[in-house]
Design an enzyme around this catalytic site. Structure first.
Site, short mmCIF file in Angstrom:
data_model
loop_
_atom_site.label_atom_id
_atom_site.label_comp_id
_atom_site.label_asym_id
_atom_site.label_seq_id
_atom_site.Cartn_x
_atom_site.Cartn_y
_atom_site.Cartn_z
N HIS A 188 0.82 -1.22 0.00
CA HIS A 188 0.00 0.00 0.00
C HIS A 188 0.85 1.26 0.00
O HIS A 188 1.84 1.33 0.74
CB HIS A 188 -0.93 -0.01 1.22
CG HIS A 188 -2.09 -0.93 1.04
ND1 HIS A 188 -1.94 -2.31 1.03
CD2 HIS A 188 -3.40 -0.70 0.80
CE1 HIS A 188 -3.11 -2.86 0.83
NE2 HIS A 188 -4.00 -1.92 0.67
N PRO A 189 0.48 2.24 -0.80
CA PRO A 189 1.23 3.50 -0.83
C PRO A 189 0.97 4.28 0.46
O PRO A 189 -0.12 4.20 1.02
CB PRO A 189 0.64 4.23 -2.03
CG PRO A 189 -0.79 3.76 -2.09
CD PRO A 189 -0.74 2.31 -1.65
N GLU A 198 -9.08 7.64 -4.19
CA GLU A 198 -9.40 7.54 -2.75
C GLU A 198 -8.68 8.61 -1.95
O GLU A 198 -9.28 9.29 -1.10
CB GLU A 198 -9.02 6.14 -2.25
CG GLU A 198 -9.96 5.06 -2.73
CD GLU A 198 -9.32 3.69 -2.79
OE1 GLU A 198 -8.09 3.57 -2.53
OE2 GLU A 198 -10.04 2.73 -3.12
N GLN A 199 -7.38 8.80 -2.24
CA GLN A 199 -6.63 9.79 -1.46
C GLN A 199 -7.10 11.21 -1.78
O GLN A 199 -7.21 12.05 -0.88
CB GLN A 199 -5.12 9.62 -1.70
CG GLN A 199 -4.59 8.28 -1.21
CD GLN A 199 -3.10 8.30 -0.88
OE1 GLN A 199 -2.54 9.34 -0.52
NE2 GLN A 199 -2.47 7.16 -0.99
N SER A 228 -6.14 4.25 -5.83
CA SER A 228 -5.56 4.96 -4.68
C SER A 228 -5.61 6.46 -4.88
O SER A 228 -5.91 7.21 -3.95
CB SER A 228 -4.11 4.52 -4.45
OG SER A 228 -4.09 3.31 -3.75
N ARG A 229 -5.34 6.90 -6.12
CA ARG A 229 -5.34 8.34 -6.39
C ARG A 229 -6.73 8.92 -6.11
O ARG A 229 -6.87 9.92 -5.40
CB ARG A 229 -4.92 8.63 -7.83
CG ARG A 229 -4.78 10.12 -8.12
CD ARG A 229 -4.24 10.43 -9.50
NE ARG A 229 -5.11 9.90 -10.55
CZ ARG A 229 -4.76 8.88 -11.36
NH1 ARG A 229 -3.56 8.32 -11.22
NH2 ARG A 229 -5.58 8.42 -12.29
N PHE A 240 1.16 2.41 7.44
CA PHE A 240 -0.18 2.62 8.02
C PHE A 240 -1.20 2.49 6.91
O PHE A 240 -1.08 3.16 5.87
CB PHE A 240 -0.23 4.02 8.63
CG PHE A 240 -1.60 4.42 9.11
CD1 PHE A 240 -2.34 5.38 8.41
CD2 PHE A 240 -2.16 3.85 10.24
CE1 PHE A 240 -3.60 5.76 8.85
CE2 PHE A 240 -3.42 4.22 10.69
CZ PHE A 240 -4.15 5.18 9.99
N VAL A 241 -2.17 1.61 7.10
CA VAL A 241 -3.22 1.42 6.09
C VAL A 241 -4.57 1.69 6.74
O VAL A 241 -4.89 1.15 7.80
CB VAL A 241 -3.20 -0.01 5.50
CG1 VAL A 241 -4.36 -0.19 4.50
CG2 VAL A 241 -1.87 -0.26 4.79
#
Ligand code: 2AL
Length: 166
Positions: free
Chosen positions: A67-68, A87-88, A84-85, A119-120
């Site tokens: 995870h990034p 979501e973030q 991810s982009r 941290f996820v």
């Protein structure tokens, strides 16, 4: 798509569509394809959970390591996956103030130093303040507990990504 369309997918189509429901772990989709036909969304999700749950601790930590970081290097460089982009960005992590950005970067570093994996958290279920609060709290957890918490968050992220498809 509905579950019967999912069941009609070839292996390549299935992995192409579901390959990132667990971030950067297409092996999960490649593995659960064998369990088709899926009777329902819940049955598909259950097969993914089953695959994750039987992994050894090193495998679970490997999933977490894929995870990034939140608002980390991948976000800065534009190398986040599409999911991810989105979501973030939805959590406002691409528009943090300087104070929040440095606090998040420091806590992410501390967390990774303590646990050996990032941290996820499912950011679609949280906002900036909740994410920072949870990160600060979870930094104090015992390692064994924290890898369980991280996998719980992976499953939440996976459910939302599955819901975007099925
Ligand atoms: N380290 C992370 O928690 N990453 C992420 N959580 C999400 O919900 N999307 C991410 O990219």
């Amino acid at each position: 798509m509905d579950i019967s369309a999912v069941n009609d997918l070839s292996y390549e189509e299935f992995v192409n569509i579901f390959g990132n429901v667990v971030e950067k772990c297409p092996v999960v989709a490649a593995a659960v394809w064998s369990a088709r036909p899926f009777l329902s969304f819940t049955a598909l999700e259950a097969e993914i959970h089953k695959f994750i749950d039987v992994l050894p601790q090193s495998g679970k930590e490997g999933i977490l390591r894929c995870h990034p970081d939140l608002a980390g290097r991948d976000l800065q460089r534009g190398t986040l996956t599409q999911e991810s982009r989105a979501e973030q960005a939805a959590a406002g992590l691409d528009a943090l103030g300087p104070a929040e950005a440095s606090l998040l970067a420091r806590l992410n570093r501390e967390y990774k130093q303590r646990f050996g994996f990032p941290f996820v958290v499912c950011v679609r279920a949280a906002d900036q303040r909740a994410i920072l609060r949870q990160l600060a709290e979870r930094c104090g957890n015992e390692p064994a507990l924290e890898s369980v918490r991280g996998i719980e968050e992976v499953k939440k992220i996976c459910r939302l990504r599955l819901r975007d498809i099925v």
